[in-house]
Design an enzyme around this catalytic site. Sequence first.
Site, PDB file in Angstrom:
ATOM      1  N   TYR A  56     -11.346  -1.321  -0.410  1.00 12.26           N
ATOM      2  CA  TYR A  56     -11.357  -0.851   0.812  1.00 12.26           C
ATOM      3  C   TYR A  56      -9.882   0.130   0.805  1.00 12.26           C
ATOM      4  CZ  TYR A  56      -7.384  -3.375   4.031  1.00 12.26           C
ATOM      5  OH  TYR A  56      -6.466  -4.006   4.553  1.00 12.26           O
ATOM      6  N   ARG A  57      -8.645  -0.282   0.474  1.00  9.63           N
ATOM      7  CA  ARG A  57      -7.406   0.391   1.380  1.00  9.63           C
ATOM      8  C   ARG A  57      -6.017   0.415  -0.508  1.00  9.63           C
ATOM      9  NH1 ARG A  57      -4.550  -3.042   5.443  1.00  9.63           N
ATOM     10  NH2 ARG A  57      -2.326  -2.060   5.749  1.00  9.63           N
TER      11      ARG A  57
ATOM     12  N   TYR B 173       0.715  -1.161   0.013  1.00  4.67           N
ATOM     13  CA  TYR B 173       0.032   0.299  -0.652  1.00  4.67           C
ATOM     14  C   TYR B 173       1.001   1.136  -0.538  1.00  4.67           C
ATOM     15  CZ  TYR B 173      -3.401  -3.564   1.242  1.00  4.67           C
ATOM     16  OH  TYR B 173      -4.275  -4.569   0.997  1.00  4.67           O
TER      17      TYR B 173
END
Lengths: 541, 120
Positions: free
Chosen positions: A486-487, A91
């Site tokens: 979600y991310r 991420y």
Amino acid sequence: MALPPNVSEEVFASALSEFAQAVGDEWVFSSDEDVALYRDSYSIYWDEPEERVASAAVAPANVEEVQQIVRVANRYGIPIYPISTGRNLTYGGAAPTLSGSVVVDLKRMNRVLEVDEDRHFALVEPGVSYFDLYNYIQERGLNVMLDVPDPGWGSPIGNSLDHGVGYTMSPYRDHFGSHCGMEFVTAEGEVVRTGNGAMPGSESWQDYRYGVGPMIDGLLAQSNFGIVTKMGFWLMPMPETFLTGTVTVPRYGDFDALVKEVSYLEDSFLTGMPSFGSPAARGGIGRQAPTQLAELMQDGWPSVERLEDFVSAQGRPAWSVELRFYGPEEVVRASWEAAKRRFGDRVAGASFEDGDFWRLPLPADELATNPRKAVLGVPALEIFATMARNPQTNEAPLEGHADLFAFLPRKAEAVHDAARMMSETYSEFGTPPAHHPFSTPINFYSRAFIVAAIVPTWRDAAKNAQSRALYSRLIDRCAENGWIVYRTNPAFQDQLVSKLSFNNNALLRFEEKLKDGIDPKGIISPGRYGIWPASMRSGRA
Amino acid sequence: MRVTIVMAALAVLATAAFAQDSPSADNGKVVFDKWCTPCHGAVAPPEMPFGGDGLPGTSALGVKYRGELPAVLEERTDLAPEFIETVVRGGLFGMPITRKTEVSESELEDVIAYLTRNNN
């Protein structure tokens, strides 16, 4: 040396000098060699012009130094990008969203401020990793259990601020949801405490999180409204025992009933994180040799009738779910008995198998060889063996990965639809699909199912271009189906946020108004999750 | 007498300087245990569902070297200091970059001293 956007060398040199006055020369990193340590090891743009790279890094040791850094950055218009432990790999890692930002590396703020084993909470600084907090608890013999992500090298603060998730009971698996109270530094350098921390002398900062008035904590997650310097987390009291049991159901069509009953048990707090599987599809089709399942899919997505025939031919149940119980022995055994009764009443042919039963906490020597550390709240890195060179795949290991977790409603149909979408999208890009009709959801977040795609990243531009195209298409397809990812990595945050377009992107426009008011120069993490300062907003989708 | 005191003082200073500058293999083990053993340790869970044991680094090196070299880094006698530094700071495959706020320069020197203590 990279420079922040629209900042001259002279101005940047002055800012670096003032950063050094704030934290000491030793903790300002500006040589090419040192700044390279803030690259995202798994960057999907590795060595390409679009790779997000820092201009420098500065590492404060305490809140006062964070305040000074923010004030210097504000004065000179330097974009800064806080990281806690910098281990948010897949991420973005330690790299900033906007190239040229100065990374504010909070790793030195590594104090466990408090762990209360009677009221079951911890208060930590951003540089504290799950390993650090676990060791602190072990060294003092405190009677609490962590809920950890896997891998556990990140920090409770960083993980929760990116909505990370774990493995034990539902209230604790949602790491941001289980936080209680935070302290952050604003773009103006002010220190704010939320919840009961706003009342001087309050002893219940980690007991009651709402305080009085709006609960603004959510503004600090996946955003850029401040630098979080302390957070409290609720912890589970160390359970006396841990017990597992596996339910299997015979037919493909039984998945719907299995899902509904598991949701009943989860939402009643009668089980910890359930783990779904498919005995009939054992082995999957991923990177392993072709299986009968791959042959089944050669002519496209099979009909339910063909899938039922396939299950019968395998001679194994279509689906399984492992339930995990935490608590006193009498309670976990009774919970398992109740679960068996309820499944037996609802699914013809359901069968049951007892699993592990352990008294907790396990001794350290037993834990070292226990392969189920995450469900016991023990941080580990063992999950990386799935992407490392290993005896089963015996091929060149991945160099990184970009994860895409699609959050779905807890419905069998949604799981099958998501698996089919991912399988077909992979095939469209010439990538062997890992998803199939027996793909199962992950229940990290108790109220939603996750169907995950792990897209490889490389230190090879051509291969990364393929991975980017696949990842981007998956985001589009998820949105077309109403599934939230979600991310995500900074490379995809603008695209992802553009999907939350209800009422002409009203949500993002609201966030932008906040940004303009709270951080008018836009110095903190410009662009994080699509929130750009006004000066950089023009021309973006 | 005076000369003896001066000599003794110099000896103490020299020892202190040596202790400060010289990498410590003992501290290297402490740093290694904290930062490296979760992937490169010697004590592993039994075989995991994906085939390797639970320690990604040790398992991967076992597959790579097939017994020709030890899979456990602490048992190696051929690791070059420059190679250790390159891998720690640059990462390798899934192993990411390690920053100086995590493992400082002196701590890395200690780790190198520890991993090369038995070098041939």
